[in-house]
Write an enzyme that holds these catalytic residues in place. Structure first.
Site, PDB file in Angstrom:
ATOM      1  N   SER A 292      -0.197   5.702   0.965  1.00  0.00           N
ATOM      2  CA  SER A 292       1.050   5.491   1.722  1.00  0.00           C
ATOM      3  C   SER A 292       1.647   6.795   2.222  1.00  0.00           C
ATOM      4  O   SER A 292       1.565   7.832   1.565  1.00  0.00           O
ATOM      5  CB  SER A 292       2.077   4.770   0.850  1.00  0.00           C
TER       6      SER A 292
ATOM      7  N   GLU B 245      -7.444  -5.239  -5.263  1.00  0.00           N
ATOM      8  CA  GLU B 245      -6.166  -5.039  -5.939  1.00  0.00           C
ATOM      9  C   GLU B 245      -5.277  -6.269  -5.853  1.00  0.00           C
ATOM     10  O   GLU B 245      -4.471  -6.541  -6.740  1.00  0.00           O
ATOM     11  CB  GLU B 245      -5.465  -3.839  -5.282  1.00  0.00           C
TER      12      GLU B 245
END
Length: 385
Positions: free
Chosen positions: A129, A244
């Protein structure tokens, strides 16, 4: 039974009982269901115990030091850990970098990095991110420019979980600015002690510093640290995110929260409050729906099938249920809802605010729920983005 045992040869029931017994007898009581992510100093001994037993990397192939579990056995291993309240250790090396290197890394990368992950010498964090490229990850701007035998990295990563404790970071970096945004991205491995890397912890509302900002100022990373092909890192990144998603969609977090809510209801005598109990009953039913949906996806994993884009439903439903349960806990606490930390109530200890704080970002991390809805709309329903 030792590291050479073929765990997949055991029946599911025998394997489950074995794992359950191990967690019950060996996992420290004081570390069960921690309110926040544990730091390396707190969880190090448990990490090393699993490593010594050969159980640290249940999904890795045996030849690389893992247990070589089938998808079905891996689900059992995970479920029993959640049942016992086993904390998540700094596991990016185990769950992300390790499998990635086994599949896409060079032989030299496997030989160097994998043993150091298992020994606890290398602790990894994730550099995905950025301030303007979180949910829209393909918009990342951190740049890596080739200069001889090194990439020179400049940019910023954020929401980097437990970067304070990490010795290494895996990075998505832009290596071709002229390409389409999903192209021109590469996957790099970097030593956190390299000059030019700066990490700053981010303190959240609850006062915890689980995340960091990481800054890269002319950081020289050896060219040999690229994983896979130059400008082809996006495919690797997507594979990791898909894996995930089912774990982020697990109902265990909500199950634990609603169990605490039920205790709170009894202690505060709320069973006679018809309006409150109606809200509680709706949440309980939603949680049961979530558990049933999770089992459907878990069965796919057990059968060794690849999860489709519909797994995004799990993340949306799970995180939104969790937020609503945490909100109702505050209502159940009444005038005490503003008290921070553990609060004694008739001999029981409750910490409703930490649950509330933890629930707020759940709909954002791991791919914001808005992004998950876009995935469902475009990839499942065929709508235009």
């Amino acid at each position: 039974m030792n590291a050479t045992t073929d765990w997949n040869a055991l029946s599911d029931e025998d394997f489950r009982l074995l794992v359950r017994q191990f967690f019950r007898e060996q996992y420290p009581e004081h570390l069960r269901y921690p309110k926040t992510r544990l730091r390396w100093a707190q969880i190090r001994d448990w990490y090393l115990m699993l490593s010594k037993k050969g159980w640290l990397a249940p999904a890795w192939p045996v030849e690389y030091g893992g247990m070589g579990l089938s998808p079905a056995k891996l689900m059992i291993f995970t479920e029993e850990g959640e049942r016992r309240g086993v904390a998540r250790a700094p596991d990016m090396g185990i769950t992300m970098v390790g499998p990635l290197l086994i599949q896409h890394g060079s032989e030299a990368q496997k030989a160097y990095y994998l043993p150091k992950i298992l020994s606890g010498e290398h602790i990894w964090c994730q550099g995905y991110s950025e301030p303007n490229a979180g949910s829209d990850l393909a918009s990342l701007r951190t740049e890596a420019v080739l200069d001889g035998e090194h990439f020179v990295v400049n940019g910023q990563k954020t929401w980097t979980t437990l970067a304070q404790d990490a010795t290494h970071i895996f990075l998505l970096v832009r290596t071709d600015k002229s390409a389409k945004k999903q192209e021109g991205i590469s996957f790099l491995l970097a030593d956190m002690s390299t000059p030019g890397i700066e990490r700053r912890p981010i303190r959240n509302l609850a006062g915890h510093e689980e995340f960091c900002e990481c800054f890269f100022h002319d950081v020289r990373v050896p060219r040999e640290n690229i994983v896979g092909e130059l400008n082809r890192g996006w495919t690797i990144a997507k594979a990791l995110l898909g894996f995930e998603r089912i774990f982020l969609g697990s109902p265990k977090q909500s199950q634990y929260a609603i169990a605490r809510l039920e205790e709170l209801i009894v202690h505060r005598g709320l069973t006679a409050d018809a309006a409150f109990m109606d809200a509680y009953a709706r949440l309980k039913l939603d949680l049961l729906d979530h558990m049933a949906l999770y089992e459907r996806f878990a069965d796919q994993v057990r059968r060794g099938e690849t999860l489709g884009p519909d797994v995004s439903m799990l993340k949306i439903i799970g995180t939104e249920n969790y937020q609503r349960i945490a909100q109702l806990m505050l209502e159940a606490a009444g005038s005490a809802a503003g008290l921070v930390g553990d609060v004694e109530l008739d001999g029981e200890s409750f910490d409703w605010l930490t649950s509330y704080y933890n629930s707020r970002p759940a709909t954002i991390y791991g791919g914001a729920n808005e992004i998950q809805r876009n995935i469902l709309a475009t990839q499942l329903l065929g709508l235009k983005s």
